[in-house]
Scaffold this motif. Sequence first.
Motif, short mmCIF file in Angstrom:
data_model
loop_
_atom_site.label_atom_id
_atom_site.label_comp_id
_atom_site.label_asym_id
_atom_site.label_seq_id
_atom_site.Cartn_x
_atom_site.Cartn_y
_atom_site.Cartn_z
N GLY A 257 0.85 -1.20 0.00
CA GLY A 257 0.00 0.00 0.00
C GLY A 257 0.87 1.24 0.00
N GLU A 258 1.88 1.23 0.87
CA GLU A 258 2.80 2.36 0.90
C GLU A 258 3.54 2.49 -0.43
N ALA A 259 3.92 1.36 -1.02
CA ALA A 259 4.65 1.40 -2.29
C ALA A 259 3.78 1.99 -3.41
N TRP A 260 2.50 1.68 -3.36
CA TRP A 260 1.58 2.23 -4.36
C TRP A 260 1.52 3.75 -4.24
N VAL A 261 1.47 4.23 -2.99
CA VAL A 261 1.46 5.68 -2.73
C VAL A 261 2.81 6.30 -3.14
N ASP A 262 3.90 5.67 -2.74
CA ASP A 262 5.23 6.19 -3.09
C ASP A 262 5.41 6.28 -4.60
N GLY A 263 4.90 5.28 -5.32
CA GLY A 263 5.00 5.30 -6.77
C GLY A 263 4.33 6.54 -7.34
N ARG A 264 3.13 6.82 -6.87
CA ARG A 264 2.39 7.98 -7.37
C ARG A 264 3.10 9.29 -7.03
N LEU A 265 3.56 9.40 -5.78
CA LEU A 265 4.13 10.67 -5.31
C LEU A 265 5.55 10.89 -5.84
N PHE A 266 6.37 9.84 -5.77
CA PHE A 266 7.81 10.01 -6.01
C PHE A 266 8.37 9.09 -7.10
N GLY A 267 7.66 8.02 -7.41
CA GLY A 267 8.19 7.01 -8.33
C GLY A 267 9.29 6.18 -7.68
N THR A 268 9.48 6.33 -6.36
CA THR A 268 10.56 5.61 -5.69
C THR A 268 10.32 5.62 -4.18
N HIS A 269 11.26 5.01 -3.46
CA HIS A 269 11.14 4.90 -2.00
C HIS A 269 11.69 6.15 -1.33
N THR A 270 11.13 6.48 -0.17
CA THR A 270 11.70 7.57 0.63
C THR A 270 11.95 7.05 2.05
N HIS A 271 12.89 7.69 2.72
CA HIS A 271 13.23 7.26 4.08
C HIS A 271 13.66 8.49 4.87
N GLY A 272 13.55 8.40 6.20
CA GLY A 272 13.84 9.56 7.03
C GLY A 272 15.19 9.50 7.72
N ASP A 273 15.68 10.68 8.07
CA ASP A 273 16.98 10.81 8.75
C ASP A 273 16.72 11.05 10.24
N PHE A 274 16.40 9.96 10.95
CA PHE A 274 16.01 10.09 12.36
C PHE A 274 17.19 10.46 13.26
N HIS A 275 18.40 10.22 12.75
CA HIS A 275 19.57 10.59 13.54
C HIS A 275 19.64 12.11 13.73
N HIS A 276 19.06 12.87 12.80
CA HIS A 276 19.20 14.33 12.86
C HIS A 276 17.90 15.10 12.86
N ALA A 277 16.77 14.42 12.70
CA ALA A 277 15.50 15.13 12.56
C ALA A 277 15.20 15.98 13.79
N GLU A 278 14.72 17.20 13.56
CA GLU A 278 14.26 18.00 14.69
C GLU A 278 12.99 17.36 15.27
N VAL A 279 12.11 16.92 14.38
CA VAL A 279 10.92 16.20 14.85
C VAL A 279 10.85 14.84 14.16
N SER A 280 10.80 13.78 14.94
CA SER A 280 10.62 12.43 14.41
C SER A 280 9.19 11.98 14.71
N VAL A 281 8.54 11.41 13.70
CA VAL A 281 7.15 10.98 13.88
C VAL A 281 7.08 9.47 13.58
N PHE A 282 6.55 8.71 14.53
CA PHE A 282 6.41 7.26 14.34
C PHE A 282 4.93 6.91 14.33
N VAL A 283 4.50 6.38 13.20
CA VAL A 283 3.08 6.12 12.98
C VAL A 283 2.85 4.61 12.97
N GLY A 284 2.27 4.08 14.04
CA GLY A 284 2.07 2.64 14.12
C GLY A 284 3.41 1.91 14.02
N LYS A 285 4.39 2.44 14.70
CA LYS A 285 5.77 1.93 14.62
C LYS A 285 6.39 2.03 15.99
#
Length: 764
Positions: free
Chosen positions: A154-182
Amino acid sequence: MTTTEPTIASDDVDSKLEWHKTVCILCSANCGVEVRLDDREITRVRGNKDHVASKGYTCEKALRLNHYQNNTSRLTSPMRREADGSYTEVDWDTAIAEVVAGMTSVRDTYGSKAMMYYGGGGQGNHLVGAYGSATRRALGITIRSNALAQEKTGEAWVDGRLFGTHTHGDFHHAEVSVFVGKNPWHSHGFDEARRVLKDIAADEARSMVVIDPRRSETADLADFHLQVKPGTDAFCIAALGAIIVQEGLVDQTFIDENTTGADDVIAELGKVDVADYSARCGVEQAQLEAAARRIAGADSVAVLEDLGIEMAPNSTLVSYLQKLLWILTGSFAKPGGMTTHSSMAPLFNYSTSGKEPATPVTGSQIISDLVQCNEIPELISTDHDDRIRAMFIESANPVHSLAGGDDWRAAMAELEFSVVIDVAMTETARLASYVLPASSQYEKVEATFFSLSFPDNSFTVRAPILEPLEGTLPEPEIHARIVRELGLYDDDTIAPLKAAAEEGLEAFGAAMMTAAAEHPELAGVAPVILYETLGATLPEGMAGAAVVWFSAQQVAMKFGAAVRAAGIEGDDANLGNNLFRALVEEPDGVVFTRHTYDEAWNLLKTDDKKINVNIPELVADLAALGGLPTDHRSEEFPFILAAGERRSFTANTIMRDPAWRKRDAEGALRLSPGDAEAMGVETGGRIRVTTPGGSAVAVVEVNDTMQDGFISLPNGMGLDYSPAGGEPEAVGISPNELTTVDWKDAYAGTPWHKHVPARLEPVA
Ligand SMILES: Nc1nc2c(c(=O)[nH]1)N[C@H]1C(S)=C(S)[C@@H](COP(=O)(O)OP(=O)(O)OC[C@H]3O[C@@H](n4cnc5c(=O)[nH]c(N)nc54)[C@H](O)[C@@H]3O)O[C@H]1N2
Ligand SMILES: Nc1nc2c(c(=O)[nH]1)N[C@H]1C(S)=C(S)[C@@H](COP(=O)(O)OP(=O)(O)OC[C@H]3O[C@@H](n4cnc5c(=O)[nH]c(N)nc54)[C@H](O)[C@@H]3O)O[C@H]1N2
Ligand code: SF4
Ligand SMILES: [Mo]
């Protein structure tokens, strides 16, 4: 102290007790570790401080790896199932010949559409999938799937539409980290997770937002714990987006410059009744506002979703809404934000149009070439002409890990032929026509393709630390033998490549080009040809790394500048060859690409290199959300069960020996103190849990992190095992005896395992 415990003095004198570098294979983090061996036992494990990604970090699970390597369920001979259901040990030559005969007989009678491949690697063994693709192509199998199609499509289907590829976060440096069902404290999902979570919690300038119905270990460290009612994330996150829009907090410059099609969804978020959605998800409006403002006001935001929403209602919509939070606030392509990234081998094929092929049997869409896992039993147990009649399963245990255990057992029985390649006698292996024993992940070269980091991305090729267990073969060898048996090539075909490989990588590369031109029909089986030719010239035990040469060449072609920036030298083919050499030689992992933040835009696969925000189907779903239920409970099933929680001692189905667990031996059913009181049960008592899919008795753990009406069971329990090697027994509840194939997402068909209606009855 007993005399059998090792002493420091004996460590010093015994050279067998040197430290061997490898990785932990129990989750996708694949932390670098060093282990000590006593004969074939892994006696000590510590973090490898020199590992490029994990830097010495491990969690408690790595210490127990010996239970994976040495246990009584290990397979040591190919086995054929006889008419009476018993298994006979057969030699490898017979097994390979009969496996090929079994598969080709189905193919020749019904065509290649009657065969399916499932699996291809767990958390740490993705070279299996690369070599398995050779057998898949040699047989002409086009229908396939793996566990990603029950969580991330489901996420891949959304990523395909938005970006055509995968995205990932930089939690080591993020000012705000958000964990959704994780719950990264237990499930990880990025390097050094607990260190990073503790750093965030200790830093006043940084914040953490956790959306979870349970006060998870991660939520305990959060600044904002949005404790939603189970399954109401769409309302919660729509409200967060709505607050950002309605309070004028959208980064309009970013939207204008870097995105297309944001207007419709911004308009829709503008209409959301925040007070109403706050009431529906059970989170105070003031808290939603505070969290939304914190996200919008931050220089960088990184978001990670996982099973808590991917396996719950509205999952594809929630994946979209979660990504809108950081798109609307412009947190892309900067330190601490979200980015695209390079990969040694992409995990998905993305479609920017959202148009995917459909299976003829059910008409459901096939995202990223992966058939929906919940539908597989139905694709087998049907009268349809295009039904699946043969399965090739490797490094996966779908009878245990996929929804609907009964449906799976029935489907396995209906197959005309099935093969399982595994290290252990699993629930799935027990139902297969043929079982082929693989060498373990410590007995062969392996690697994981779960490397998602940016700007630096790394990859670790790990050498075997043990000889293959007698009777087993590494997958590259198994697949090479199968493809040879199919008659696709012989010694003569590959002789020129073997000779070139002896000369060196440059000559080998040229010979591969010639071979590709002369034998285009062999392109699909290139992995096993690499193994037999280039592999033969690699250091002892490393032949299976040969397929990485191909990835290294691809990476050098696709990301040349970033590979050079990472310190690998050479031009054209040499760059790929040098990267390959580094990967084979370096046990601590290699940074294979070093990007600049600007390049994150170039890695987008959309036509205009912008984020294409408009997904009309999901904007329509957002508009219709108000009409959807927020509660799937009923009088018959007054609880919601999360079937498959990650805990301290769970690791999918990789660890079969229950003795590996230092606590929670049976995998307790957790419930809130309020519910426990109402049911009249206490910790350690027994309770029957019944769902539309089945019924089982669990041990109780009263747990104040649970909200009333919400209960959970751990994943990976209920595996058959016998400590003495006799008749096996299961410890704990196998979660998919309680799930059903029809309870799933409308787009991706991913199961709602975290949202199973249930009832409880105390047992004496
Ligand atoms: N220890 C350990 N780590 C693992 C694994 C393992 O087996 N054991 N498996 C690995 C694999 S394959 C995966 S995919 C990942 C999964 O990693 P996670 O997705 O983090 O694991 P879960 O515990 O299944 O679910 C995460 C959280 O979702 C919450 N949740 C349940 N229902 C809802 C809901 O309706 N909404 C929201 N927002 N949250 C909800 C749960 O309370 C839980 O805290 O873990 C990986 N890491
Ligand atoms: N109800 C419920 N079900 C779930 C989940 C849940 O949360 N709830 N989580 C789901 C998720 S996210 C996932 S990823 C799946 C995971 O489920 P699966 O995809 O089935 O993967 P694993 O449990 O990792 O099992 C991998 C198999 O590989 C075998 N193996 C280990 N090493 C090797 C090797 O070197 N070679 C070979 N050939 N085999 C090897 C192991 O013995 C095991 O049988 O489970 C899913 N199932
Ligand atoms: S279980 Fe995951 S986080 Fe823990 S040591 Fe192993 S790979 Fe690292
Ligand atoms: Mo997973």
